[in-house]
Design an enzyme around this catalytic site. Structure first.
Site, PDB file in Angstrom:
ATOM      1  N   ASP A  98      -4.520 -10.098  10.179  1.00 55.94           N
ATOM      2  CA  ASP A  98      -3.775  -9.158   9.333  1.00 55.94           C
ATOM      3  C   ASP A  98      -2.917  -8.218  10.175  1.00 55.94           C
ATOM      4  OD1 ASP A  98      -4.879  -9.994   6.756  1.00 55.94           O
ATOM      5  OD2 ASP A  98      -6.749  -9.143   7.495  1.00 55.94           O
ATOM      6  N   ASP A 129       1.666  -6.048   6.122  1.00 57.70           N
ATOM      7  CA  ASP A 129       1.351  -7.365   5.583  1.00 57.70           C
ATOM      8  C   ASP A 129       0.443  -7.127   4.377  1.00 57.70           C
ATOM      9  OD1 ASP A 129       1.030 -10.170   5.314  1.00 57.70           O
ATOM     10  OD2 ASP A 129      -0.862 -10.050   6.422  1.00 57.70           O
ATOM     11  N   GLU A 150       6.365  -7.716   4.323  1.00 59.45           N
ATOM     12  CA  GLU A 150       6.543  -9.153   4.151  1.00 59.45           C
ATOM     13  C   GLU A 150       6.770  -9.455   2.677  1.00 59.45           C
ATOM     14  OE1 GLU A 150       3.738 -12.962   4.646  1.00 59.45           O
ATOM     15  OE2 GLU A 150       4.080 -11.868   6.510  1.00 59.45           O
TER      16      GLU A 150
END
Length: 181
Positions: A139, A7, A67
Site C-alpha cells: 500500500d 492509494d 490513483e
C-alpha cells in the site's frame, strides 16, 4: 515540491510523501491507514477522511496525487473503492491541496517502465528510486509510486503548458506512456 501520494482503499489506504527537486527524489514518510472492518460504511469513510487530513497537517505537501479507480468485474467493489477514493479526495480538497490523478497503468509505466508490472516490481523500484533501506509495504509503495509518477510527469506537463501545447483544463491524457491531445 512536496508531493503526497494516496492509494485509496476501503480496508487499507496507502499514503506516501516525497520531496522532488528536479530529478532528485527524497523520501519523507509513508504508511497505511488501516480502516476497521467492523464499522459501518460512513464510519470507515470518516476514518479515511480524518487520517488524510492529519497527514496533510503533519507533512504539509504542496500537491497531492490519487490513483484513479479502475473498473473491475465486481461492480459493488468498484463502487466501494470509489467511495473511499471520494473520501480521500474530499480530505485533500478540504485542505486546499491541488489534486492530480493517474491510472495504475500510468503510475507503473512511470516508475517501473511497464504498465502491467507486478506489485513486487513496483515495491522494488520504489525502494531503489528513493534509496530506502527496506522494501515498503504494498500500500505504501503504491502511494509512493503515485507521488514519483507525478514528480516525473509534472515538469513535462508544466513545460507543455508554458509553450501552449496544452492548456490547463484541456483533455490531454496519456496513452501507452505518451501524452496525447
Amino acid at each position: 515540491m512536496r508531493i503526497l501520494g494516496i492509494d485509496p482503499g476501503l480496508r487499507r489506504t496507502g499514503f506516501g510523501v516525497i520531496d522532488a527537486q528536479g530529478q532528485r527524489l527524497q523520501y519523507v514518510t509513508s504508511g497505511t491507514i488501516v480502516v476497521p472492518a467492523d464499522q459501518p460504511l460512513a464510519g470507515r469513510l470518516k476514518v479515511i477522511l480524518d487520517n488524510i487530513r492529519e497527514i496533510v497537517q503533519t507533512t504539509r505537501p504542496d500537491v497531492s496525487v490519487v490513483e484513479k479507480v479502475f473498473v473491475n468485474t465486481n461492480p459493488t467493489s468498484t463502487l466501494l473503492l470509489g467511495q473511499a477514493r471520494g473520501a480521500a479526495i474530499c480530505a485533500l480538497a478540504d485542505s486546499l491541496l491541488e489534486v492530480h490523478e493517474y491510472t495504475a497503468l500510468q503510475v507503473k509505466k512511470s516508475v517501473v517502465g511497464n504498465g502491467h508490472a507486478a506489485k513486487e516490481q513496483v515495491q522494488k523500484m520504489v525502494q531503489h528510486l528513493l534509496g530506502l533501506s527496506g522494501v515498503p509495504t504494498s500500500d505504501s509503495a503504491d502511494a509512493l509510486a503515485c507521488a514519483i509518477c507525478h514528480a516525473h510527469f509534472h515538469p513535462l506537463s508544466a513545460r507543455l503548458q508554458q509553450t501552449g501545447q496544452i492548456t490547463t483544463g484541456s483533455h490531454s491524457r496519456m496513452r501507452g506512456g505518451r501524452l496525447i491531445g
